[in-house]
Design a protein around this motif. Sequence first.
Motif, PDB file in Angstrom:
ATOM      1  N   GLN A  50      70.513   0.299  38.783  1.00 23.82           N
ATOM      2  CA  GLN A  50      70.356   1.375  39.341  1.00 23.82           C
ATOM      3  C   GLN A  50      68.810   1.446  39.917  1.00 23.82           C
ATOM      4  OE1 GLN A  50      72.121   5.321  38.299  1.00 23.82           O
ATOM      5  NE2 GLN A  50      73.180   4.023  36.864  1.00 23.82           N
ATOM      6  N   SER A  51      67.859   0.993  38.915  1.00 25.33           N
ATOM      7  CA  SER A  51      66.471   1.208  39.186  1.00 25.33           C
ATOM      8  C   SER A  51      65.949   0.184  40.184  1.00 25.33           C
ATOM      9  CB  SER A  51      65.780   0.574  37.879  1.00 25.33           C
ATOM     10  OG  SER A  51      66.001  -0.766  37.536  1.00 25.33           O
ATOM     11  N   ALA A  52      66.805  -0.719  40.175  1.00 27.15           N
ATOM     12  CA  ALA A  52      66.712  -1.844  41.712  1.00 27.15           C
ATOM     13  C   ALA A  52      66.765  -0.990  42.932  1.00 27.15           C
ATOM     14  CB  ALA A  52      67.119  -3.389  41.521  1.00 27.15           C
ATOM     15  N   VAL A  53      68.058  -0.416  42.814  1.00 31.00           N
ATOM     16  CA  VAL A  53      68.518   0.390  44.136  1.00 31.00           C
ATOM     17  C   VAL A  53      67.252   1.551  44.455  1.00 31.00           C
ATOM     18  CG1 VAL A  53      70.098   2.219  44.912  1.00 31.00           C
ATOM     19  CG2 VAL A  53      71.087   0.061  43.421  1.00 31.00           C
ATOM     20  N   SER A  54      66.795   2.525  43.412  1.00 27.84           N
ATOM     21  CA  SER A  54      65.773   3.353  43.548  1.00 27.84           C
ATOM     22  C   SER A  54      64.700   2.521  44.050  1.00 27.84           C
ATOM     23  CB  SER A  54      65.558   3.860  42.327  1.00 27.84           C
ATOM     24  OG  SER A  54      66.712   4.629  41.936  1.00 27.84           O
ATOM     25  N   GLN A  55      64.153   1.671  43.644  1.00 27.59           N
ATOM     26  CA  GLN A  55      63.003   0.768  44.156  1.00 27.59           C
ATOM     27  C   GLN A  55      63.205   0.373  45.560  1.00 27.59           C
ATOM     28  OE1 GLN A  55      61.966  -2.239  41.463  1.00 27.59           O
ATOM     29  NE2 GLN A  55      60.025  -3.065  42.653  1.00 27.59           N
ATOM     30  N   ARG A  56      64.247  -0.228  45.841  1.00 28.76           N
ATOM     31  CA  ARG A  56      64.450  -0.626  47.175  1.00 28.76           C
ATOM     32  C   ARG A  56      64.515   0.347  48.183  1.00 28.76           C
ATOM     33  NH1 ARG A  56      69.108  -5.713  46.631  1.00 28.76           N
ATOM     34  NH2 ARG A  56      67.964  -6.843  45.205  1.00 28.76           N
ATOM     35  N   LEU A  57      65.110   1.692  47.830  1.00 28.14           N
ATOM     36  CA  LEU A  57      65.244   2.706  48.660  1.00 28.14           C
ATOM     37  C   LEU A  57      63.798   3.379  49.014  1.00 28.14           C
ATOM     38  CD1 LEU A  57      66.701   4.817  50.388  1.00 28.14           C
ATOM     39  CD2 LEU A  57      67.145   5.958  48.191  1.00 28.14           C
ATOM     40  N   ARG A  58      62.999   3.322  47.824  1.00 24.81           N
ATOM     41  CA  ARG A  58      61.822   3.656  48.014  1.00 24.81           C
ATOM     42  C   ARG A  58      60.915   2.885  48.887  1.00 24.81           C
ATOM     43  NH1 ARG A  58      62.122   5.160  42.164  1.00 24.81           N
ATOM     44  NH2 ARG A  58      61.113   3.238  41.935  1.00 24.81           N
ATOM     45  N   SER A  59      60.800   1.933  48.818  1.00 22.31           N
ATOM     46  CA  SER A  59      60.235   0.801  49.795  1.00 22.31           C
ATOM     47  C   SER A  59      60.727   1.106  51.083  1.00 22.31           C
ATOM     48  CB  SER A  59      60.470  -0.647  49.096  1.00 22.31           C
ATOM     49  OG  SER A  59      59.935  -1.533  50.147  1.00 22.31           O
ATOM     50  N   LEU A  60      62.089   0.991  51.489  1.00 24.11           N
ATOM     51  CA  LEU A  60      62.447   1.559  52.633  1.00 24.11           C
ATOM     52  C   LEU A  60      62.037   2.649  53.312  1.00 24.11           C
ATOM     53  CD1 LEU A  60      64.446   0.271  55.001  1.00 24.11           C
ATOM     54  CD2 LEU A  60      66.077   1.665  53.836  1.00 24.11           C
ATOM     55  N   GLU A  61      61.874   3.754  52.350  1.00 23.01           N
ATOM     56  CA  GLU A  61      61.380   5.020  52.867  1.00 23.01           C
ATOM     57  C   GLU A  61      59.934   4.950  53.246  1.00 23.01           C
ATOM     58  OE1 GLU A  61      64.263   8.265  50.998  1.00 23.01           O
ATOM     59  OE2 GLU A  61      62.804   7.456  49.666  1.00 23.01           O
ATOM     60  N   ALA A  62      59.224   4.061  52.501  1.00 23.49           N
ATOM     61  CA  ALA A  62      57.749   3.816  52.647  1.00 23.49           C
ATOM     62  C   ALA A  62      57.532   3.332  53.975  1.00 23.49           C
ATOM     63  CB  ALA A  62      57.074   3.048  51.428  1.00 23.49           C
ATOM     64  N   SER A  63      58.118   2.036  54.291  1.00 23.65           N
ATOM     65  CA  SER A  63      58.155   1.468  55.525  1.00 23.65           C
ATOM     66  C   SER A  63      58.661   2.291  56.990  1.00 23.65           C
ATOM     67  CB  SER A  63      59.089   0.197  55.418  1.00 23.65           C
ATOM     68  OG  SER A  63      58.665  -0.859  54.342  1.00 23.65           O
ATOM     69  N   ALA A  64      59.674   3.185  56.581  1.00 18.81           N
ATOM     70  CA  ALA A  64      60.245   3.815  57.659  1.00 18.81           C
ATOM     71  C   ALA A  64      59.439   5.053  57.816  1.00 18.81           C
ATOM     72  CB  ALA A  64      61.651   4.193  57.497  1.00 18.81           C
ATOM     73  N   GLY A  65      58.602   5.596  57.006  1.00 24.11           N
ATOM     74  CA  GLY A  65      57.852   6.764  57.072  1.00 24.11           C
ATOM     75  C   GLY A  65      58.582   8.026  57.085  1.00 24.11           C
ATOM     76  N   HIS A  66      59.675   7.806  56.467  1.00 26.54           N
ATOM     77  CA  HIS A  66      60.573   9.041  56.337  1.00 26.54           C
ATOM     78  C   HIS A  66      61.547   9.241  55.060  1.00 26.54           C
ATOM     79  CE1 HIS A  66      60.292  10.478  60.596  1.00 26.54           C
ATOM     80  NE2 HIS A  66      60.301   9.075  60.881  1.00 26.54           N
ATOM     81  N   LEU A  67      61.601  10.330  54.655  1.00 27.88           N
ATOM     82  CA  LEU A  67      62.884  10.625  53.583  1.00 27.88           C
ATOM     83  C   LEU A  67      64.091  10.227  54.303  1.00 27.88           C
ATOM     84  CD1 LEU A  67      63.162  11.480  50.591  1.00 27.88           C
ATOM     85  CD2 LEU A  67      63.899  13.820  51.650  1.00 27.88           C
ATOM     86  N   LEU A  68      64.818   9.181  53.597  1.00 27.84           N
ATOM     87  CA  LEU A  68      66.354   8.748  53.990  1.00 27.84           C
ATOM     88  C   LEU A  68      67.387   9.202  53.267  1.00 27.84           C
ATOM     89  CD1 LEU A  68      65.314   4.981  54.549  1.00 27.84           C
ATOM     90  CD2 LEU A  68      65.197   6.948  56.315  1.00 27.84           C
ATOM     91  N   VAL A  69      67.198   9.737  52.000  1.00 25.55           N
ATOM     92  CA  VAL A  69      68.468  10.027  51.261  1.00 25.55           C
ATOM     93  C   VAL A  69      68.059  11.605  50.559  1.00 25.55           C
ATOM     94  CG1 VAL A  69      69.740   9.729  49.309  1.00 25.55           C
ATOM     95  CG2 VAL A  69      69.284   7.743  51.166  1.00 25.55           C
ATOM     96  N   VAL A  70      68.752  12.468  50.587  1.00 22.89           N
ATOM     97  CA  VAL A  70      68.698  13.666  49.818  1.00 22.89           C
ATOM     98  C   VAL A  70      69.308  13.275  48.379  1.00 22.89           C
ATOM     99  CG1 VAL A  70      69.300  16.101  49.681  1.00 22.89           C
ATOM    100  CG2 VAL A  70      68.558  15.116  51.841  1.00 22.89           C
ATOM    101  N   ARG A  71      68.543  13.237  47.350  1.00 25.64           N
ATOM    102  CA  ARG A  71      69.112  12.802  46.070  1.00 25.64           C
ATOM    103  C   ARG A  71      69.733  13.915  45.436  1.00 25.64           C
ATOM    104  NH1 ARG A  71      65.000  10.077  47.869  1.00 25.64           N
ATOM    105  NH2 ARG A  71      64.569   7.896  47.383  1.00 25.64           N
ATOM    106  N   ALA A  72      71.129  14.378  45.789  1.00 25.76           N
ATOM    107  CA  ALA A  72      71.755  15.493  45.309  1.00 25.76           C
ATOM    108  C   ALA A  72      73.275  14.993  44.700  1.00 25.76           C
ATOM    109  CB  ALA A  72      72.084  16.780  46.485  1.00 25.76           C
ATOM    110  N   ARG A  73      73.957  15.700  44.600  1.00 22.35           N
ATOM    111  CA  ARG A  73      75.453  15.289  44.057  1.00 22.35           C
ATOM    112  C   ARG A  73      76.234  16.152  45.103  1.00 22.35           C
ATOM    113  NH1 ARG A  73      76.208  12.413  39.557  1.00 22.35           N
ATOM    114  NH2 ARG A  73      74.359  12.033  38.206  1.00 22.35           N
TER     115      ARG A  73
END
Length: 329
Positions: free
Chosen positions: A32-55
Amino acid sequence: MNALDPAGLDCLAALAEAGSFERAAQLLSITQSAVSQRLRSLEASAGHLLVVRARPLRLTEPGKVLLRYARQMQALRADAARELGTTLARDERLPIAVNADSLATWVLPALDPLVRAGQRDGYGLELIVDDQDFTHDWMRQGEVLGCVSTVSQALRGCSCQALGHMRYVAVASPAFIERAMPDGLTPLNFPQLPFIVFNRKDDMQAQWVAKAFGVRSPRLKERFVPSSEAGARAAAMGWGVAVLPELLARADIAQGTLVPLKADITIDVALYWHQWKLSMDEPRPAPPAAGNRAVTPAHTGLMEQIGQAVIAGARAALGSDQAAKSAAR
């Protein structure tokens, strides 16, 4: 915008598919930590929040744009692996959205030869079911690569092909007719009779009643049966009036287990096939005439093959030319 990491795009697609970080990690066989890390990296590259971290988690509008790109990249990767004769780490997901009535009648026969031939290629065709007026939303949000829809306007970057008209007829069982409406379906008795409805998005019954009796926005007694096949069976069992695809009702009508009501009143729904244009897909040849077997070049992309199969199968089953002429009269 910086170059987008393919691993990050795969992570975004897995999150959209799984609905949670835990399940996405399981799909990708990472932590899960790798998922979070890859997502944060993608968001940094895109310059946008991509996922609303909710349930449950949900994608933002920029996330939906990149999800569409990720799905297209996965389809291209599946094509490349197939042409190179290599095996992917996991089956690439090729999702398409179809309406339940098409799924119950012509979609499976249309796709069957392709699916059987593609079992050795390692790709995961996924059928997502929604009302024909809403399948196009799945395309717009990047969730699917193709859809059967009533929408005739293509999105930018998509192709759109007419499939034909699906005809709907009103039917009921002989026992129900004898018990509930011995004098037939009339403007006076339809409000008291139960109508079998797929779900709350389904307005086919109301459309048919409005056309039959000239009533605007008719109020019906609804019995919800969320399956096309089960709805037809419920009608044959005497649960109420159903407005079914003629293709689905044809066998029961021939056997006498269902009887058409006001056979001159029908609803013809125009259907269209939409799909994203992928760079490895070759230009589409003209679909074969009904009854002819499609010849698909080996180098044609998987999504293009799916599109060709859907178009040929629909036109053979729906008889587009005849239905279009009937609708125009």
